[in-house]
Enzyme design. Structure first.
Site, PDB file in Angstrom:
ATOM      1  N   LEU A 265       0.853  -1.196   0.000  1.00 20.74           N
ATOM      2  CA  LEU A 265       0.000   0.000   0.000  1.00 20.74           C
ATOM      3  C   LEU A 265       0.878   1.232   0.000  1.00 20.74           C
ATOM      4  O   LEU A 265       1.771   1.347   0.838  1.00 20.74           O
ATOM      5  CB  LEU A 265      -0.865   0.045   1.268  1.00 20.74           C
ATOM      6  CG  LEU A 265      -1.989  -0.983   1.413  1.00 20.74           C
ATOM      7  CD1 LEU A 265      -2.591  -0.875   2.802  1.00 20.74           C
ATOM      8  CD2 LEU A 265      -3.070  -0.790   0.355  1.00 20.74           C
ATOM      9  N   HIS A 266       0.651   2.136  -0.944  1.00 22.79           N
ATOM     10  CA  HIS A 266       1.415   3.379  -0.914  1.00 22.79           C
ATOM     11  C   HIS A 266       0.710   4.568  -1.544  1.00 22.79           C
ATOM     12  O   HIS A 266       1.224   5.675  -1.522  1.00 22.79           O
ATOM     13  CB  HIS A 266       2.778   3.190  -1.599  1.00 22.79           C
ATOM     14  CG  HIS A 266       2.672   3.124  -3.094  1.00 22.79           C
ATOM     15  ND1 HIS A 266       2.237   2.003  -3.763  1.00 22.79           N
ATOM     16  CD2 HIS A 266       2.914   4.050  -4.055  1.00 22.79           C
ATOM     17  CE1 HIS A 266       2.233   2.234  -5.059  1.00 22.79           C
ATOM     18  NE2 HIS A 266       2.635   3.473  -5.275  1.00 22.79           N
ATOM     19  N   ARG A 267      -0.478   4.351  -2.137  1.00 18.53           N
ATOM     20  CA  ARG A 267      -1.149   5.476  -2.809  1.00 18.53           C
ATOM     21  C   ARG A 267      -1.558   6.533  -1.793  1.00 18.53           C
ATOM     22  O   ARG A 267      -2.123   6.191  -0.737  1.00 18.53           O
ATOM     23  CB  ARG A 267      -2.439   5.016  -3.499  1.00 18.53           C
ATOM     24  CG  ARG A 267      -2.247   4.049  -4.598  1.00 18.53           C
ATOM     25  CD  ARG A 267      -1.984   4.703  -5.930  1.00 18.53           C
ATOM     26  NE  ARG A 267      -1.466   3.676  -6.802  1.00 18.53           N
ATOM     27  CZ  ARG A 267      -0.555   3.853  -7.735  1.00 18.53           C
ATOM     28  NH1 ARG A 267      -0.038   5.053  -7.940  1.00 18.53           N
ATOM     29  NH2 ARG A 267      -0.145   2.870  -8.477  1.00 18.53           N
TER      30      ARG A 267
END
Ligand code: UD1
Length: 374
Positions: A214-216
């Site tokens: 997850l990085h958005r």
């Protein structure tokens, strides 16, 4: 022919590697890797160069992090100087990160003043052109729109991307569906990926764990959303072990919002640093499912037939949903979807055309026929 390959952020390295290796083998091309420095940690950059057999970047702009305008502007200023000095004939930009757009703008407007008309600026080619999420709150969507509007040659990974460009009025002769370059990297590295055993080193069993990335900004920049996601993931980890290599943006926010301890304390949640390509792909090859908001992983899981649960309301890669193993999820739908996967109900899929490990070869042929004899 001097050809600049622009690399900036983690997902770019897998896209330039097969092309670099293919161009390095033909006598008429001189591929030059230009690293903008958007990603700079060893495990976000150097580790990928090592894994993918790439030389150190020939040119490094050392830009680093910043706001969108700062990062874009700094890359443009630095790259314009390089263009004027180096005068590449072709600039290949990949993906849709800030550096992709910045280098496209710089290369489209530079003027090699003393050269004859027609050769006063480089030809710009966009590899992975035409992807659209139709969501302009995503920085990548803006980057892709600008890049595709300016690029001279558009290499698409799939027919839907070609259709998007045609609908936007791009002339057909500028577009070529070359296939998915990420699959070239995967096939190039397959033996090493299979041999890596990263999953067993973490005490996990083949096919008996889930993998998270997850990085958005939409998922990790708001305290409320990130807290809700953490609660959800901890609940999933009570049913099946989860491994979570944490992106630097995400780690920074988990610390700032006081959420890291809770994740670390969950018994079957394994947090790691970002991993190099081979070890990470070994985790993908052997997991039961992936929970992600990344772009490339939606494609790799479709190719490998692994269920992919994408925590986003949209995707610029709809072919992975229509034909592949990808499902877009909300906080509400994630749990039931995992229930079905754990019960053994897999979504049927097929691998899109030209996702076959031969994309770099096609591109080299296109460059040869379009540019060498013109
Ligand atoms: C960028 C891309 C995104 C891509 C992602 C892959 C843009 C707008 N975003 O997002 O499309 O999916 O890369 O990872 O181009 N940081 C480090 N070390 C690094 C790099 C970044 O600590 O080596 C931290 C910095 O605090 C930085 C933050 O991560 O401010 C975000 O980095 P940035 O490159 O701006 O965006 P990403 O979230 O990585």
């Amino acid at each position: 022919m001097r050809i600049h390959l622009i690399a900036a952020a983690r997902p770019n390295f897998m896209k330039i590697a097969p092309l670099y290796h293919a161009l390095d083998q033909v006598e008429w091309a001189r591929p030059v890797i230009v690293h903008t420095g958007q990603h700079y940690d060893i495990n976000m950059s150097d580790a990928f160069f090592n894994d993918l057999g790439l030389p150190d970047p020939h040119i490094h702009l050392g830009i680093g992090s910043g706001s969108h305008a700062e990062q874009t502007g700094n890359v443009m200023i630095a790259y314009e100087k390089i263009l004027l000095k180096e005068r590449p004939r072709l600039v290949v930009v990949v993906g849709g990160v800030n550096s992709t757009m910045a280098c496209t703008i710089a290369a489209s407007k530079v003027v090699y003043a003393d050269l004859p008309e027609g050769s006063r600026r480089p030809v710009v080619a966009h590899l992975e052109a035409g992807l659209r999420s139709k969501d302009r709150t995503m920085p990548e969507e803006i980057n892709r729109l600008v890049t595709d509007a300016l690029a001279d040659i558009l290499w698409t990974p799939s027919p839907d991307a070609t259709e998007n460009l045609l609908k936007e009025g791009v002339p057909r002769q500028k577009i070529e569906n070359v296939g998915n370059i990420m699959i070239d990297s995967l096939e190039m590295m397959r033996q090493k990926i299979v041999a890596a055993e990263a999953f067993s080193a973490l005490g996990l069993s083949r096919g008996r764990y889930g993998l998270i990335t997850l990085h958005r900004p939409a998922n990790v920049d708001s305290p409320d959303i990130l807290a809700a996601l953490c609660r959800l993931l901890i609940a999933v980890s009570e049913r099946i072990p989860l491994v979570f290599p944490v992106h630097p943006r995400t780690r920074k926010n988990l610390v700032a919002f006081g959420l890291l301890d809770g994740l670390q304390q969950a018994e079957k949640m394994i947090l790691t640093e970002p991993m190099n390509y081979v070890r990470f792909m070994n985790l993908v090859f052997n997991c039961q499912f992936v929970i992600t908001d990344s772009g490339g992983i939606q494609e790799e899981t479709t190719y490998l037939g692994i269920p992919c649960l994408t925590m986003r309301p949209n995707t610029e890669r709809p072919i992975t949903v229509d034909q592949g193993t990808n499902q877009l999820c909300t906080m509400e739908s994630l749990g039931p979807r995992i229930d079905r996967i754990l019960a053994g109900a897999a979504k049927s899929y097929h691998v899109p055309e030209r996702w076959d490990g031969r994309t770099a070869e096609r591109i080299v042929n296109v460059i040869r026929s379009k540019m060498l004899f013109n």
